[in-house]
Every structure is written in C-alpha cells, then in structure tokens.
Design an enzyme around this catalytic site. Structure first.
Site, PDB file in Angstrom:
ATOM      1  N   GLU A   1      -4.480 -10.576   0.032  1.00 40.20           N
ATOM      2  CA  GLU A   1      -5.330 -10.481   1.229  1.00 40.20           C
ATOM      3  C   GLU A   1      -6.767 -10.737   0.812  1.00 40.20           C
ATOM      4  O   GLU A   1      -7.227 -10.206  -0.198  1.00 40.20           O
ATOM      5  CB  GLU A   1      -5.250  -9.088   1.858  1.00 40.20           C
ATOM      6  CG  GLU A   1      -3.893  -8.748   2.423  1.00 40.20           C
ATOM      7  CD  GLU A   1      -3.801  -7.322   2.960  1.00 40.20           C
ATOM      8  OE1 GLU A   1      -4.819  -6.772   3.438  1.00 40.20           O
ATOM      9  OE2 GLU A   1      -2.700  -6.762   2.883  1.00 40.20           O
TER      10      GLU A   1
ATOM     11  N   GLU B   1       0.800  -1.230   0.000  1.00 38.72           N
ATOM     12  CA  GLU B   1       0.000   0.000   0.000  1.00 38.72           C
ATOM     13  C   GLU B   1       0.832   1.279   0.000  1.00 38.72           C
ATOM     14  O   GLU B   1       0.786   2.062   0.928  1.00 38.72           O
ATOM     15  CB  GLU B   1      -0.971  -0.032   1.187  1.00 38.72           C
ATOM     16  CG  GLU B   1      -1.943  -1.183   1.031  1.00 38.72           C
ATOM     17  CD  GLU B   1      -3.050  -1.239   2.061  1.00 38.72           C
ATOM     18  OE1 GLU B   1      -4.195  -1.538   1.679  1.00 38.72           O
ATOM     19  OE2 GLU B   1      -2.782  -0.995   3.245  1.00 38.72           O
TER      20      GLU B   1
HETATM   21  C1  GAL Z   1      -5.365  -3.967   3.818  1.00 39.60           C
HETATM   22  C2  GAL Z   1      -3.963  -3.781   4.353  1.00 39.60           C
HETATM   23  C3  GAL Z   1      -3.741  -4.490   5.658  1.00 39.60           C
HETATM   24  C4  GAL Z   1      -4.885  -4.238   6.588  1.00 39.60           C
HETATM   25  C5  GAL Z   1      -6.174  -4.669   5.949  1.00 39.60           C
HETATM   26  C6  GAL Z   1      -7.376  -4.370   6.788  1.00 39.60           C
HETATM   27  O1  GAL Z   1      -5.718  -2.940   3.000  1.00 39.60           O
HETATM   28  O2  GAL Z   1      -2.997  -4.186   3.444  1.00 39.60           O
HETATM   29  O3  GAL Z   1      -2.544  -4.050   6.207  1.00 39.60           O
HETATM   30  O4  GAL Z   1      -4.944  -2.884   6.842  1.00 39.60           O
HETATM   31  O5  GAL Z   1      -6.364  -3.969   4.767  1.00 39.60           O
HETATM   32  O6  GAL Z   1      -7.364  -4.994   8.003  1.00 39.60           O
HETATM   33 MG    MG Z   2      -2.420  -0.093   5.090  1.00 37.13          MG
END
Ligand code: GAL
Ligand code: MG
Length: 996
Positions: A492, A427
């Site tokens: 993720e 990010e």
């Molecule tokens: C993503 C990010 C993570 C965490 C997650 C939400 O956007 O990469 O670090 O923030 O969202 O829990």
């Molecule tokens: Mg982040």
C-alpha cells in the site's frame, strides 16, 4: 459453575458443519444450476436466540419481510450502518461476541424436478457475512463462516422432488468477526450469489491445473490433478487454444484421483501484457468442466521475483468490493468495468484488499491481464489498539481458523494464472498461526510467492512487503545489498484520500531505479461513500453520518474512483506516472528518447502521435509507427517537424502522445497510453504601444480615491489600503482587489498540519494593515502605491507588502506586488498551504477561460497528466467535487485567465505564470462544509492567484509533501494586468505585449 458456554458462532475451533471441501470454481461447468438470487423471505432479529419456534420449518414465514439476495441488510433498512478502520464494535473478549447479535433469517422455496433428484444437489453460497446455519426442509444441513469465501453443502439427502424449503440464519457477529476487522463498513447478510448445482454422481469434483514452463521458458508444462466423485472413473481431457485442439488424452482415476503432465512446445505464454489463455476440458461420465490455463512461471531469481524469467514491476492498486448503493455486493458488469478501467489507466496489478474477491474478478484478471495478490479474509487490527496485537495470532487454539482462511482461498483460486502471490491477510501482527498458514499454503501451492505485510522480518514470506514507506526508507531498502534480502513490494502507498495523493512520481522513479523495489499498490480503488438521496440533496455518506460512533469518518473516502465511478484527478496522474512508455526530450532539437517500461512487449504495438501546438492550435502533426525498442530498452526518435516562422507573442509546444496501434480487449486502436508536452524555445516577442484612452480623472475624499474615465473606474480605500472595485461602463467586474492569502481549505492530506495551521498559526485569520498610501498622476496613467503589513492573529511572522497599481487611460490596471517575509519572533509554521492573493470577481462572470496547465486540476506535485493550452470551462466546472469538501480545482502555470458573462470578460494577464483557483465559494465555507451541498455559495467569484501553492503529498497515510513542494515562508512577487474586454477579443487581447 461454567460461567459462559460457547455458542456455535463463538467457537474458533468450530470451522463448519457439513461444508464440502473447498475446490476450484470451474470456468465452465455442464452441471445445471438454479440461481437462487432474488426475493427471499426475511426475518430480522436482535439475537439468534429470539428466533421463532420452528422457524426452520416451512410455513412459519407468513408475516416475514421480503429481501433481495444478494444484499447487505444494513442497506435494506435493518440494523445500522457503522464504519471503523481499526476498532471492533464490542469489547475484545475472544471468541465471544455481543449477546445483542443482529440476525437475519432468510427463507426461500425452490422447486426441484425429477431429473435433478437423480443427481447430487449442491447448495453454494458465494459469500455470507459473517457466519450462518442452513436448514433444508427443516433439517439442519450445515454451518459455515469466513465471510468472503464460498461455502458448499451437499444437500442431496435432504431434498425431495417438488417444493423444498431453504432456511438460512445469518449472524452478524461470530468468532470469525475477530478475524474480519478490515477497514470498511460493517455489513452483514447473504451478499454474494447463491445457487444450486446439479452434479452428476459420476462427475468431476475438482480439477487443479498449473501451466508451468520448462527451463527454456519456451515450452509449457501442463500439470493437472483431477478428482472425480467416484473412486474409479474413466474420462477424457483436452487442451485447446482459441477453440483449436492442442493436445488431449484419456484418464482413469484411482481412489478418485489422477494426474496429467504434458509438455506444450512453444506455448503462448501468459503475462499481464500478453494474457494468453488455454482451455482445459475434462469430461467424466456425463459431466464436463473447463478450467483456463495460462503458461507462466513465477520464481525468485537473484533475489528478485520474476515472471517468465523477467523481473517485473507492479503498478498496482488495492481493490475492495464496493458499490455506493449496495455496499459489498458487486455485479459482474461492475467488476468488468473496474478491470477495463484499470487496464485503460496503465494499472497492471491488483491486490485483493483484504479478502478474496468474487470469483469472477479473477476470470477477468486472467483474461485482460493483471497480476493479482490474492489475500485471505483475515485482519485483526483492533488488537493493536489494546497493545496485545498478537493475542489470537499467537494463540494456537486459533490455528485452524487462520489456516482455513488461506487454504480455502488457495483451493478456490489456484487455477488463475493472474495470481502471482498468496497473501495470508492484513494487519494482524505475527505469530505461530501465520507460520502454520504459510506452511499449509506452500504445501498446496509452491508455484506462487507468499506475501503478508505483517511478517515484518519476512520470516516466512517470499517478498518483503511494507506499506506507506517514506521515500527515505524506501531508498535505504532499495540500496541495501539485497543479495540475501528478499525482493520488496509496497502493498500500500499513495493514500488517495480526498484531494491527492501527490508525489507519486518520486515513488515511481524510486521503483524504476532500484531493482530490489518491484513496485507497489496504490491505496485504493474506491471511495466507499454511500449514496444518499434526500428530498433536495444527493450526496455520499461516510463514517459518522449515521450517528455511528466510534468511527473513522471519511477515512473510507480514499479511492481513485469517486463513488459514482468518476476517475479522480489523482487517477489521471497515476496513469501518466506509471505509463509503460516514457518520452523525454534530448537537448533542444527534434530528438526524443522513448523508454520502454513494458516487461514483455516491444514498442511495436504503439505509435507516437506528435503535434506542434500553439496556445490553441495544432500547426503540424504526424505519426511515427515503427517503434522497435525491446522491453526495458530505449530508442531515439527524431520528430520530423518542419521549421516554421513563429507568430508574434506565441508559445509553441511539442506534444507527444503514445497510442495503441490496434484494438486490444480493453481499448480501441488509438487509445492513449501516455501524453507529454515539451515547451519549445521558439518565440517572437513583439511589443506595442499601449493604446490611449480619454484622460484619467482623479477624485478623492477623506477615505476614497477614484481614478477613471469614460471606460474604466477604479476605486481605492485609502484607510484600508485596498483596491475596492474595478468597473467599466457601470458594470463592476472586481468587487475587491488583491489581498494576501496563505490559507487553503485544508485537504485530507493536510490532516496532521491542520490543527496547527488553523489553531496555532491562525492562517485563515489574516489581515493587512495600511502603512502608506500615495498616488502619482502621469501622462495617461495614475500610479497608486500602497504599503501594507500582512499577518495572522497573534503571529510574529508576516509580509511587508508593496502594492503598486498602475491605472492606464486605456482601462488596464497593472498590479505589482512585492512581499518581503518578516519574522520578529520565533514561532512560524514549517510551511504554508499557499502564498498568493485573493480577489472577488462579479458573480455574473461564470464563463472561465485560462491559458495554463489543464484541463483538470493540478498541483505542484501532481501535474504529470496536465498540459498547457487555452481551456474553456465554467467557474463551477473548474472545481472537483470531493465527497468530503476540501481545496480543489487549482491550475498551475497559468499565464492568463478570463471570467466573462457572455458579453464582456475580466481578463487577467500575468507577468510570470501563477497558480489559479476560481470558485463560487470562499475557502472558509469550503472548510466548514461536511458535504458538497453544504458549501455556501458566495455572492462573488473567488479568485486566487498563487505565487505558490504547496503540493498535496500523501500524509493522510504516508509521505508528507516533499521539501520542494512545501511553501516555506519566503519573499515573493507577482504582477498581473486586469482589464475588461469584449468576450470575442479575449484571446487576441491576451496575446498583446506592451512596451511599459
Ligand atoms: C492500511 C490498511 C488499509 C487501510 C489503510 C488506510 O493500514 O491496510 O486497510 O486502512 O491503511 O486507508
Ligand atoms: Mg486495518
């Protein structure tokens, strides 16, 4: 006038002073070491400039505090705790940081003997957050940054025999902070190990070993680059497997370097499923080091990535360093426990989100077998907020800082076979500095894939990575003709915040269906709750609980593991969803299909344990242990259960458990890999006459109707159209009868629905109006019919409800409810959390038993890990105590349940299965509480019977509930029988079926 001079820690071009070149962490090293963990003198200051004069000299620390290393000072009573997801805690003004810059000065004396002085002395910090200076005996020895990478300083020139003074000054904020804006607590200090290494002057400096394969994928190719400290150095090397020599030789370095290349015929290959490791020992002078080698090859083939020529699927999890008392300090024991748990839960991949982990973690992944995405310590998410996301990412003056973070990671970790991808960070938008980092990484190591989700066009990366991609889009990616496209990973997905995620199965099916989709990593492993022990309460804090503002509150409570390491229900679900062996039933007979989703193992290592189970007992069982399916193939198996005569009113199930045949390094023989249950279509219904009791008597006043005899007393309110009580022998069992409920204490995954549900549709503010109330007396029964209108505050939608209560002389009360959905305006919620009824049981009825899905909680879109049978528990234990209180403890497909006091029970038998929640609190008090101890205990047992409850989804970050798991406004009906029985009779009584 120069308005502002950069301080050392405000200079992105000042990467370090005196830090040694990054190198590997040897698996074994003969150099002796002094562990510097433990007590250090500590002085906390509000800014570095406030350091006392001569602080770097010995003897200035007389009145300092003591602190233990490793630790983060915020959890030792200094500074303050603060959690944000995206936001920096200060104005964005790179590379400058606040003048109020919390600083910790650490001091320790170490004794060095004569023998040590003959060699080189290296001071190694495994991790310091965020930047720091070092002085030895008052002399400045170096400066370094990048919180999650080691820094080594050669301090030979500064030390002496005898006592030596080490001073470390750590800055909370530095230019590096702009690159360390990960979603986590802001924590500072020397939080990983510190040690002194006594290196022979003629020893090995570095050794890079790569276990490659030849084109047959059968023979290993060992390539090693050895760097010695002397320009010319003679040495030996040997490769061993399980202590047995494989090959070896001698070398002589020129300009301190040499290269070894050797073929290893028939090498035993490394994969996450077969973590075969070799040991390479390199000796030079009096120095001997060992690195481990795994022979495996990662390639892009036909636009998929492969390991050893096989397209693999990643069933991963995102991993942060976390401990509920220690923040980001973790012990080796904890890391090992994490890795073992992952393996036991079928997880085969780990992403180091969002920074390199402690070196030991990779040793474990090598050894136990997990594919790893190693990620550079780099995130500048806060720039997105100001709509100039690429501010520093695209500013060449930050190039070295970006490159450094990737390069040092690669140099430290490249000997680990577990690492299959290098990730340049998280990010941080995209720009020239990532192009530079990509080039540098590829130059160092082209044998692995490059990852960075922020490279949205996959310009420099080898994989196309996305996060939280909705199924619709994922399908498009999967279906796109991917020749010319890059393989996809979901770095993720499945946000494990609070109760959830649900809907994981749909993702897994997608990954399995489309070849381009090579799996993903669930977000995330831990709930980052901070253990708080107060006088009467023990609980876990999250953002905002320290008065920290701005904060993202409980957005850090989003893990599969509760802070106390209890696996959440979602973790059990994930285990089953990703299980590498899938069993389905073929037709209605004894045949099943067993699919092998391992990428390398045949099914030879598993056995199938099968059982024929009734509601309660196993009546036949066996084991099939000659499985042969090859990876990605399936085999048919006939379960040899014998015909049997069905007992009256009994359900039968075929349960299949896939077990490990032998011990592995992560689990014992018999370990369950997967478990499924198939209801059998075998049933013998026997109906009997309902017993007769004393004649029922009806008594009535203007507002109350009582129906009863010596064994039961049922009371209704005629005006409110309500069942008020069910009592037997002067003991009340039900203190409020069913009323319709469409509300649940919202879960985190309802966060985008919550506002409307609670403040627009007022679903928690419902009531029923009486439309009619009549009763009829029959032989041995009285039938009370009540018409109601159900609705919520100022809403035009609701239900027309017909409740019919039949009170039998035997004491049973049958409830039949028909609900007809009504809409006479336009406004209505797109879906409701639930449609069902709520009742109040007597508080003394704490023993719970149910026949339905269990043992743990389950929801319509999260029940892969649950099976049907009779389970016993207590009302309290049926709940899951989420760090942030919310709906929990639901059970689907319940055919009957009982709550008892050890003597008598209230039994409730459903005509068709319903959802069940039992709790000692109301939904309102659950919704209100911010911590479990704040949940008000009710004076009754809250009983929810649901016609439907919406699924969990993953909408706190990701997909909403899928359409089929959304409870739309609709007609419904439910029927159940309430009766008071002796505890010992409950199961027998539950089985009975009656003629009417
Ligand atoms: C993503 C990010 C993570 C965490 C997650 C939400 O956007 O990469 O670090 O923030 O969202 O829990
Ligand atoms: Mg982040």
């Amino acid at each position: 006038m120069i308005r502002r001079t950069k301080k050392r820690w405000e200079d992105q071009a000042q990467g370090h002073i005196g830090r040694r070149e990054a190198r590997t962490e040897f698996y074994k090293d003969s150099a002796s070491r002094i562990n510097l963990n433990g007590e250090w003198k500590f002085l906390y200051l509000e800014a570095p400039e406030l350091s006392p004069e001569g602080f770097m000299n010995k003897g200035t620390e007389t009145d300092w505090d003591m602190i233990d290393v490793p630790s983060v000072w915020q959890l030792r009573g200094y500074d303050r705790m603060h959690y944000t997801d995206v936001l920096y805690l200060f104005p964005i003004n790179p590379p400058f940081v606040p003048s109020e810059n919390p600083t910790g000065i650490y001091k320790k004396t170490v004794h060095i003997n004569r023998e040590w002085i003959q060699n080189d002395t290296i001071l190694k910090f495994h991790g310091v957050d965020s930047a720091f200076d070092v002085w030895i005996n008052g002399i400045h020895a170096g400066y370094s940054k990048v919180s999650r990478l080691p820094s080594e300083f050669d301090i030979t020139a500064y030390i002496q025999e005898g006592e030596n003074d080490i001073t470390v000054r750590v800055y909370k904020w530095s230019d590096g902070t702009y690159l360390e804006d990960q979603d986590m607590w802001w924590l500072s200090g020397i939080y990983r190990d510190v040690e002194l290494i006594n290196e022979p002057k003629d020893g090995v400096f570095d050794c890079t070993a790569d276990g490659d394969l030849d084109s047959s994928y059968k023979n290993g190719i060992l390539r090693a680059d050895i760097t010695t400290k002397q320009e010319i150095c003679d040495g030996t090397w040997k490769l061993e497997r399980d202590g047995k020599a494989v090959t070896g030789g001698t070398f002589q370095t020129k300009e301190g370097k040499t290269h070894i290349k050797e073929t290893i015929p028939g090498a035993e290959l490394w994969t996450a499923e077969t973590p075969n490791l070799y040991e390479l020992t390199v000796s030079a002078g009096k120095h001997e080091v060992v690195v481990r080698v795994g022979f495996r090859k990662i390639e892009i083939k036909d636009n998929n990535f492969t390991v050893n020529n096989q397209v693999i699927l990643l069933n991963g999890v995102n991993h942060h360093d976390f401990h509920p008392k220690e923040g980001r300090c973790v012990t080796q024991e904890q890391m090992k426990a994490d890795i073992l748990l992952m393996k036991q839960y079928n997880i085969n991949a780990l992403r180091c989100s969002h920074y390199p982990a402690n070196g030991y973690l990779y040793d474990l992944c090598d050894e136990y077998g997990l594919y790893v995405i190693d990620e550079a310590d780099l995130e500048c998410h806060g720039f997105e907020w100001v709509e100039r996301y690429d501010w520093i990412t695209n500013d060449p003056s930050w190039k070295e800082a970006y490159v450094d973070r990737s390069v040092r990671m690669v140099k430290r970790d490249r000997n680990h076979p577990c690492i299959i991808m290098w990730s340049m960070g998280n990010e941080s938008s995209f720009g020239c500095n990532f192009r530079s980092a990509a080039k540098a990484v590829k130059e160092l190591d082209a044998s692995r894939l490059l990852h960075y989700e922020g490279d949205y066009e996959a310009e420099v990366t080898d994989v196309y990575s996305t996060m939280y991609t909705r199924l619709k889009r994922l399908k498009e990616i999967g279906e796109s003709d991917f020749k010319g496209n890059k393989p996809h990973v979901m770095c993720e997905y499945g946000h494990a915040m609070g109760n959830g995620p649900g809907g994981l199965k749909a993702y897994q099916e997608m990954y399995r269906k489309y070849k381009r989709l090579q799996g993903g990593f669930l977000w995330e492993w831990y709930d980052h709750g901070i253990l708080t022990e107060e006088e009467n309460e023990t609980y876990y804090r999250y953002g905002g609980n320290y008065g920290d503002f701005p904060t993202n509150g409980n957005f850090c409570i989003d893990g599969l593991l509760m802070p106390d390491r209890t696996p959440s229900p979602a973790m059990l679900e994930y285990k089953q969803v990703i299980a590498p062996v899938e069993v389905t039933r073929i037709g209605a007979g004894r045949e099943i299909l067993v699919r092998n989703y391992y990428d390398f193992l045949t099914l030879g290592h598993v056995s199938l344990r099968w059982e024929i189970q009734t509601e309660e007992h196993i009546i036949q069982e066996g084991c099939i242990s000659h499985m042969t399916a090859l990876p990605h193939e399936a085999e048919k198996v006939t379960i040899p259960f014998l015909p049997f005569i069905a007992e009256a009113n009994t359900d039968y199930y075929l349960n299949i458990t896939v077990c490990q045949k032998q011990d592995t390094n992560f689990a014992k023989a018999g370990h369950e890999i997967s478990k499924v249950q198939f209801p059998l279509d075998i049933r013998c219904d026997v109906l009997e006459e309902r017993p007769k009791g004393e004649p029922l008597e009806v008594s009535e006043t203007a507002d109350i109707l009582k129906v009863g005899n010596g064994s039961v007393m049922v009371t209704f309110h005629k005006i409110f159209g309500k069942l008020l009580s069910v009592a037997a022998e002067d003991q009340e069992y039900l203190s409020e009868g069913p009323v319709v409920s469409v509300y649940r204490a919202t879960i985190d995954n309802d966060m985008y629905k919550k506002e409307d549900w609670l403040n627009k549709y007022f679903i928690q503010k419902s009531s029923e109006q009486t439309e009619y109330f009549t009763y009829e007396t029959g032989a041995d029964k009285v039938v009370v019919s009540i018409g109601k209108y159900f609705g919520c505050v100022n809403q035009s939608w609701g239900f027309e409800c017909d409740y019919e209560y039949t009170i039998y002389s035997c004491g049973q009360v049958k409830v039949n409810l028909q609900g007809k959905a009504i809409q006479r305006g336009k406004l209505e919620p797109s879906f409701l959390p639930r449609i069902g009824v709520v009742m109040k049981g007597n508080q003394s009825l704490q023993k719970a038993v149910w026949y339905g899905l269990g043992p743990g909680e389950n929801y319509s879109d999260s029940k892969a890990a649950s099976t049907r049978r009779i389970y016993s528990s207590s009302v309290d234990e049926m709940g899951t105590s989420y760090v942030f209180p919310q709906e929990n403890g639901h059970r689907e497909e319940v055919k009957w349940f009982g709550i008892g006091d050890g003597n008598k029970s209230l039994l409730c038998k459903m005509e068709a299965p319903l959802g069940l929640n039992l709790a000692n609190y109301t939904d309102e008090s659950l919704e209100e509480a911010k911590h479990p101890f704040q949940i008000q205990r009710a004076d009754h047992v809250e009983i929810h019977l649901d016609y439907l409850q919406s699924g969990l989804g993953s909408n706190s970050c990701g997909e909403e509930q899928m359409e089929e798991f959304k409870g739309k406004l609709q007609d419904f009906s439910m029927a159940f029988v309430l009766q008071v029985v002796d505890d010992g009779e409950i199961k027998k009584e539950a089985k009975k079926r009656y003629l009417d």
